[in-house]
Each structure stands twice: as C-alpha cells, then as structure tokens.
Write an enzyme that holds these catalytic residues in place. Structure first.
Site, PDB file in Angstrom:
ATOM      1  CG  ASN A  40     -56.557  -1.694  -0.041  1.00  0.00           C
ATOM      2  OD1 ASN A  40     -57.222  -1.809  -1.076  1.00  0.00           O
ATOM      3  ND2 ASN A  40     -56.653  -2.540   0.972  1.00  0.00           N
ATOM      4  CD1 TRP A  41     -57.502   4.071  -3.818  1.00  0.00           C
ATOM      5  CD2 TRP A  41     -58.239   3.683  -5.908  1.00  0.00           C
ATOM      6  NE1 TRP A  41     -56.934   5.018  -4.653  1.00  0.00           N
ATOM      7  CE2 TRP A  41     -57.377   4.805  -5.944  1.00  0.00           C
ATOM      8  CE3 TRP A  41     -58.817   3.257  -7.105  1.00  0.00           C
ATOM      9  CZ2 TRP A  41     -57.082   5.493  -7.125  1.00  0.00           C
ATOM     10  CZ3 TRP A  41     -58.524   3.941  -8.283  1.00  0.00           C
ATOM     11  CH2 TRP A  41     -57.666   5.046  -8.291  1.00  0.00           C
ATOM     12  CE  LYS A  42     -59.078  -1.046   3.307  1.00  0.00           C
ATOM     13  NZ  LYS A  42     -59.293  -1.191   4.735  1.00  0.00           N
ATOM     14  CG  HIS A  52     -56.664  -6.342   3.344  1.00  0.00           C
ATOM     15  ND1 HIS A  52     -57.733  -6.194   4.198  1.00  0.00           N
ATOM     16  CD2 HIS A  52     -56.010  -5.159   3.332  1.00  0.00           C
ATOM     17  CE1 HIS A  52     -57.716  -4.952   4.670  1.00  0.00           C
ATOM     18  NE2 HIS A  52     -56.676  -4.303   4.159  1.00  0.00           N
ATOM     19  CD  GLU A  85     -60.836  -4.398   4.826  1.00  0.00           C
ATOM     20  OE1 GLU A  85     -60.739  -4.281   3.590  1.00  0.00           O
ATOM     21  OE2 GLU A  85     -60.601  -3.458   5.609  1.00  0.00           O
ATOM     22  CD  GLU A 143     -53.113  -3.368   6.000  1.00  0.00           C
ATOM     23  OE1 GLU A 143     -53.147  -2.188   5.664  1.00  0.00           O
ATOM     24  OE2 GLU A 143     -53.933  -4.208   5.608  1.00  0.00           O
ATOM     25  N   GLY A 173     -59.306   0.923   9.691  1.00  0.00           N
ATOM     26  CA  GLY A 173     -60.586   1.611   9.548  1.00  0.00           C
ATOM     27  C   GLY A 173     -61.198   2.056  10.866  1.00  0.00           C
ATOM     28  CB  SER A 190     -56.105   4.346  11.477  1.00  0.00           C
ATOM     29  OG  SER A 190     -57.330   3.644  11.512  1.00  0.00           O
ATOM     30  N   GLY A 225     -55.697   2.925   3.583  1.00  0.00           N
ATOM     31  CA  GLY A 225     -57.062   2.717   3.108  1.00  0.00           C
ATOM     32  C   GLY A 225     -57.786   4.040   2.960  1.00  0.00           C
ATOM     33  N   GLY A 226     -58.559   4.414   3.971  1.00  0.00           N
ATOM     34  CA  GLY A 226     -59.415   5.603   3.923  1.00  0.00           C
ATOM     35  C   GLY A 226     -58.717   6.849   3.405  1.00  0.00           C
TER      36      GLY A 226
HETATM   37  P1  13P Z   1     -57.367   2.293   6.822  1.00  0.00           P
HETATM   38  O1  13P Z   1     -56.206   3.156   6.409  1.00  0.00           O
HETATM   39  O2  13P Z   1     -58.694   2.797   6.308  1.00  0.00           O
HETATM   40  O3  13P Z   1     -57.366   1.993   8.283  1.00  0.00           O
HETATM   41  O4  13P Z   1     -57.163   0.892   6.073  1.00  0.00           O
HETATM   42  C1  13P Z   1     -55.948   0.262   6.187  1.00  0.00           C
HETATM   43  C2  13P Z   1     -55.949  -0.896   5.267  1.00  0.00           C
HETATM   44  O5  13P Z   1     -56.684  -1.846   5.448  1.00  0.00           O
HETATM   45  C3  13P Z   1     -55.072  -0.819   4.096  1.00  0.00           C
HETATM   46  O6  13P Z   1     -55.004  -2.050   3.451  1.00  0.00           O
END
Ligand code: 13P
Length: 244
Positions: free
Chosen positions: A9-11, A90, A92, A162, A168, A208, A229-230
């Site tokens: 997930n590149w966000k 999600h 967020e 999640e 994050g 994470s 994500g990251g």
């Molecule tokens: P991180 O891997 O950066 O914690 O993010 C997870 C996430 O929100 C994937 O959708």
C-alpha cells in the site's frame, strides 16, 4: 489451499517517476508461489492498468455509482481500467475521513457490482485492545460492512487485519496475537458465511510488517499474506518480504 498475497500500500507517497521505477522493480521480482498486488494512488491507476503481475488496486473508491461527486473515483471507472479492486475502510480513511460503516458497506457493494475485489481493512485501536474489546470491535466491523453479503459475493472479498496500533508505528503484533486474531476472524466468517467461505477467504496481516518479522508472521496458519505500507516503498524490503 489459499495462495498467499503480498500487497504493498503505497499510500500518498512517490512522484510519478519514482512510482514507475518502483513498479518496474516490483514487476522484476521473480515469481514464487505467492501473488503480488500494489495499491497505488488514484492518479497512477491508468498508467498501471491491465497489469496482472503485480495486480493493481486502488486505495479507495466512491460509495456512489456516478454523478456530481467532485474528486471521487467510481468502481465502474476502476473496472473500465481493468483494475482488480480497491482497499475499503483503511484505518487512515476511517480516522481522517470519518468513513462510517454504512459508507463502507456502500463502497463494498459498488465494487462487487462491478466484479471487483473489495480488500476490506479492519482493526482495533490500542485503547480497544487494552479494554479487551478487540474481538467485539472486529466482529462489529465484519458484520456491519459484510454481513449482508452472500457467500458467493464473499468470493470477491479479501480481509486485511490491521491493528491500528501497529500501523506505521514500528510495533508489530506478535505472531501469537496475529494468529489469534486471524483465527478469530476466520471463525466469524464461518459463522456468517459457512465453512467453505471461511476456508477460502484470504486474511492478510498489516501493521509494520517488514523484512525482519515477515517470515514469522507469514508462517502463521491463518495469515494469508501481508498488506505492507512503509516497507513496500523500498523494493529490497518488499522483495525480501515476498521471498519470506
Ligand atoms: P505500515 O506497514 O507502514 O505499518 O502500514 C501498514 C498499512 O497501513 C498498510 O495498509
């Protein structure tokens, strides 16, 4: 037998040049028995449309069919680009865009009407976990948004667990916490949609996940992949996770 899925997930990261480069690098990862997906920003979807390796997902979709909804992208637009589906719910989006269960239910419906995959994200906050409410929260998130679907429709649903406290933050659920929650989710799916659906549905872990913890997490029997994500922004980390 469920195929594992490693989804990045590149966000809201990467300019277009960086995105194209990372996409190419991900395409070059040698295939094993897992599938790869990338959830890319909306403005890059058409550049990567038609891709099957990796599969391309949107990060969000409109709850509406069409019309005067400035800034929104509809499920039928995604379908016309041959995008696989979209993330829904999600944390967020729930947090920063106040997305309610009724809106998320509409989003899932729009995707399924267009034969797209709903990658539905669920997870509890740290307060909810500390108060031992995590199972009840997850149960509610499943019932309110997916409860009206048939087991046939559920074939186009993937769940991502999640925990909000792990997103994050660098704090990951332990393997026993992850396995426990994934087994709980599968059990809830079985109660609502039957044993076949429960045994077939993919439940990804997100929060994470990185090169150092992916192997253990992916070895849990009810963890069918990751939503990353990251670590999905660096091809070496993402590749390492894929190969874990
Ligand atoms: P991180 O891997 O950066 O914690 O993010 C997870 C996430 O929100 C994937 O959708």
């Amino acid at each position: 037998m469920r195929t594992k899925l490693i989804a990045g997930n590149w966000k809201m990261n990467l300019n277009f040049i960086e995105a194209k480069e990372l996409f190419r690098d991900v395409q070059a990862i040698e295939n094993n028995d897992k599938a790869i997906a990338l959830c890319v920003p909306a403005c890059y979807l058409s550049a990567f449309s038609n891709a099957v390796d990796p599969f391309i997902f949107a990060q969000d979709v409109s709850a509406h069919v069409k019309g005067a909804y400035t800034g929104e992208v509809s499920a039928s637009m995604l379908a016309s680009l041959h995008i696989m589906g979209s993330l829904v719910g999600h944390s967020e989006r729930r947090q920063y865009h106040a997305e309610s269960a009724s809106v998320l239910k509409e989003k899932v419906d729009r995707l399924l009407e267009n034969n797209l995959i709903a990658l539905y994200c669920i997870g509890e906050t740290i307060e909810e976990r500390n108060e031992q409410k995590h199972e009840a929260v997850i149960q509610k998130q499943i019932i309110e948004v997916l409860g009206h679907l048939t087991s046939e429709q559920m074939k186009n649903v993937i769940i991502a667990y999640e925990p909000v406290w792990a997103i994050g933050t660098g704090v990951t659920a332990t393997t026993s916490q992850a396995q426990e929650m994934h087994a709980f989710i599968r059990n809830e799916i079985e109660r609502s949609f039957g044993q076949t659906c429960a045994s077939q549905i993919k439940i990804l872990y997100g929060g994470s996940m990185n090169a150092s913890n992916a192997k253990e997490l992916l070895a849990c029997p009810d963890v069918d992949g990751g939503l990353i994500g990251g670590a999905s922004l660096k091809v070496d980390d993402f590749k390492f996770i894929y190969e874990s």
